[in-house]
Scaffold this motif. Structure first.
Motif, PDB file in Angstrom:
ATOM      1  N   UNK A   5       0.838  -1.205   0.000  1.00  0.00           N
ATOM      2  CA  UNK A   5       0.000   0.000   0.000  1.00  0.00           C
ATOM      3  C   UNK A   5       0.870   1.251   0.000  1.00  0.00           C
ATOM      4  N   UNK A   6       1.944   1.235   0.794  1.00  0.00           N
ATOM      5  CA  UNK A   6       2.857   2.382   0.821  1.00  0.00           C
ATOM      6  C   UNK A   6       3.524   2.597  -0.528  1.00  0.00           C
ATOM      7  N   UNK A   7       3.942   1.508  -1.173  1.00  0.00           N
ATOM      8  CA  UNK A   7       4.572   1.619  -2.493  1.00  0.00           C
ATOM      9  C   UNK A   7       3.613   2.258  -3.497  1.00  0.00           C
ATOM     10  N   UNK A   8       2.337   1.864  -3.428  1.00  0.00           N
ATOM     11  CA  UNK A   8       1.359   2.410  -4.371  1.00  0.00           C
ATOM     12  C   UNK A   8       1.128   3.900  -4.149  1.00  0.00           C
ATOM     13  N   UNK A   9       1.230   4.337  -2.912  1.00  0.00           N
ATOM     14  CA  UNK A   9       1.048   5.758  -2.606  1.00  0.00           C
ATOM     15  C   UNK A   9       2.254   6.595  -3.005  1.00  0.00           C
ATOM     16  N   UNK A  10       3.420   5.987  -2.980  1.00  0.00           N
ATOM     17  CA  UNK A  10       4.648   6.737  -3.242  1.00  0.00           C
ATOM     18  C   UNK A  10       4.991   6.844  -4.722  1.00  0.00           C
ATOM     19  N   UNK A  11       4.520   5.903  -5.533  1.00  0.00           N
ATOM     20  CA  UNK A  11       4.883   5.923  -6.948  1.00  0.00           C
ATOM     21  C   UNK A  11       3.899   6.766  -7.765  1.00  0.00           C
ATOM     22  N   UNK A  12       4.427   7.367  -8.830  1.00  0.00           N
ATOM     23  CA  UNK A  12       3.584   8.121  -9.760  1.00  0.00           C
ATOM     24  C   UNK A  12       3.333   7.342 -11.045  1.00  0.00           C
ATOM     25  N   UNK A  13       3.936   6.162 -11.141  1.00  0.00           N
ATOM     26  CA  UNK A  13       3.734   5.297 -12.292  1.00  0.00           C
ATOM     27  C   UNK A  13       2.384   4.596 -12.156  1.00  0.00           C
ATOM     28  N   UNK A  14       1.496   4.855 -13.121  1.00  0.00           N
ATOM     29  CA  UNK A  14       0.138   4.326 -13.045  1.00  0.00           C
ATOM     30  C   UNK A  14       0.119   2.808 -13.030  1.00  0.00           C
ATOM     31  N   UNK A  15       0.930   2.181 -13.909  1.00  0.00           N
ATOM     32  CA  UNK A  15       0.957   0.718 -13.972  1.00  0.00           C
ATOM     33  C   UNK A  15       1.474   0.110 -12.670  1.00  0.00           C
ATOM     34  N   UNK A  16       2.539   0.717 -12.137  1.00  0.00           N
ATOM     35  CA  UNK A  16       3.090   0.216 -10.879  1.00  0.00           C
ATOM     36  C   UNK A  16       2.086   0.373  -9.747  1.00  0.00           C
ATOM     37  N   UNK A  17       1.369   1.510  -9.736  1.00  0.00           N
ATOM     38  CA  UNK A  17       0.382   1.751  -8.684  1.00  0.00           C
ATOM     39  C   UNK A  17      -0.706   0.676  -8.718  1.00  0.00           C
ATOM     40  N   UNK A  18      -1.186   0.359  -9.936  1.00  0.00           N
ATOM     41  CA  UNK A  18      -2.217  -0.674 -10.074  1.00  0.00           C
ATOM     42  C   UNK A  18      -1.690  -2.035  -9.644  1.00  0.00           C
ATOM     43  N   UNK A  19      -0.440  -2.325  -9.986  1.00  0.00           N
ATOM     44  CA  UNK A  19       0.139  -3.601  -9.614  1.00  0.00           C
ATOM     45  C   UNK A  19       0.241  -3.745  -8.100  1.00  0.00           C
ATOM     46  N   UNK A  20       0.760  -2.689  -7.414  1.00  0.00           N
ATOM     47  CA  UNK A  20       0.891  -2.732  -5.961  1.00  0.00           C
ATOM     48  C   UNK A  20      -0.473  -2.890  -5.298  1.00  0.00           C
ATOM     49  N   UNK A  21      -1.456  -2.131  -5.765  1.00  0.00           N
ATOM     50  CA  UNK A  21      -2.797  -2.232  -5.189  1.00  0.00           C
ATOM     51  C   UNK A  21      -3.391  -3.622  -5.401  1.00  0.00           C
ATOM     52  N   UNK A  22      -3.129  -4.197  -6.584  1.00  0.00           N
ATOM     53  CA  UNK A  22      -3.637  -5.534  -6.872  1.00  0.00           C
ATOM     54  C   UNK A  22      -3.062  -6.574  -5.931  1.00  0.00           C
ATOM     55  N   UNK A  23      -1.762  -6.527  -5.749  1.00  0.00           N
ATOM     56  CA  UNK A  23      -1.129  -7.480  -4.831  1.00  0.00           C
ATOM     57  C   UNK A  23      -1.562  -7.248  -3.385  1.00  0.00           C
ATOM     58  N   UNK A  24      -1.790  -5.988  -3.010  1.00  0.00           N
ATOM     59  CA  UNK A  24      -2.260  -5.687  -1.655  1.00  0.00           C
ATOM     60  C   UNK A  24      -3.628  -6.307  -1.420  1.00  0.00           C
ATOM     61  N   UNK A  25      -4.491  -6.241  -2.429  1.00  0.00           N
ATOM     62  CA  UNK A  25      -5.815  -6.850  -2.303  1.00  0.00           C
ATOM     63  C   UNK A  25      -5.711  -8.369  -2.200  1.00  0.00           C
TER      64      UNK A  25
END
Length: 287
Positions: free
Chosen positions: A252-272
């Protein structure tokens, strides 16, 4: 001149005279205070005592005296901030007692400081051998500061070329089972991450924790209400759950810190996915 005017005149003269006497006494009598703090502290205490027992003197005179000894120190403090010379006059200056490993006898004499007193001051700084001292300075408040010789100073990470992270002040994150969310968020952590950390140390939930503190490196100190629930008694299943929660919080922290849209979606997906995994495992973890 009326009676109150006389009190005002005497107060100003008294401050000047007491300061002069304190300077003549030397720094070693100051007890961790500057000359002026020493003078004001003694004088206000004396006035307050006289106010209690000196019934033959008018109350107004006592009160004026207290006001004088309160206002003038404030004014002098303001003047000290603006003038180095005036600050030197009221507070004095530090004096070097040992230089390049050699005792300066003249400096000791000027401060009315004996060799025995010097050795006591060095021992209070954990220095028992005079040969270890490079420089010693008597400060304005009568304390002695000591610098050891270079070869005897503690080794630091910088000396061996090791790069270290800048530490910040530790933050309290749990008091009486209550999470200090502001302190936690300022360090960039979530409640889920914190829960995982305290579970590693024996807690099942936040109410089990009396006190918890986190440093800038992410290390968490936990004190439980039940001190028997320390690390050796933590069940393996709880540790697994704690690690999963920590991984989820990191994602969740990684998704908040990155501005890369694809990376943000990936981090959120794995968090879920981690969240779903915990739900699926919850029934087995309680066994």
């Amino acid at each position: 001149m009326n009676e109150l005017g006389i009190v005002l005149f005497r107060g100003v003269v008294g401050i000047t005279f007491m300061l002069t006497l304190a300077r003549l006494m030397g720094k070693k009598h100051l007890r961790n205070m500057t000359f002026y703090e020493y003078v004001v502290g003694i004088s206000i205490g004396s006035i307050a005592a006289e106010l209690t027992f000196g019934t033959e003197v008018r109350m107004s005179n006592f009160l004026l005296g207290m006001i004088i000894w309160t206002i003038i120190p404030v004014l002098i403090s303001k003047m000290e901030l603006k003038s180095f010379r005036f600050r030197t006059l009221t507070e004095g200056t530090p004096r070097i007692l040992i230089k390049n490993g050699k005792i300066l006898e003249k400096s000791l004499k000027k401060e009315d400081f004996t060799v025995d007193e010097l050795m006591i001051a060095l021992r209070q700084k954990d220095v028992f051998k005079l040969s270890e001292v490079e420089t010693a300075v008597m400060e304005k408040n009568g304390q002695v500061s000591v610098m050891k010789k270079t070869e005897l100073q503690p080794l630091t990470p910088k000396d061996v070329g090791k790069v270290t992270e800048q530490e910040r002040e530790p933050r309290i994150v749990i008091i009486d089972g209550n999470v200090m969310e502001r302190s936690l968020s300022e360090y960039g952590y979530t409640k889920e991450w914190l829960l995982g950390e305290i579970m590693k140390q024996g807690a099942k939930n936040f109410p089990d924790v009396f006190f918890a503190q986190i440093d800038s490196m992410g290390n968490v100190y936990v004190d439980l209400y039940n001190d028997t629930l320390k690390m050796p008694q933590v069940k393996q299943k709880l540790l697994v759950a704690a690690n999963i929660k920590q991984l989820q919080a990191n994602l969740v922290n990684f998704s908040l810190q990155t501005e890369n849209k694809n990376a943000k979606e990936m981090y959120n997906g794995y968090a879920k996915q981690m969240d779903k995994l915990l739900d699926d495992m919850s029934g087995y973890l309680k066994e």
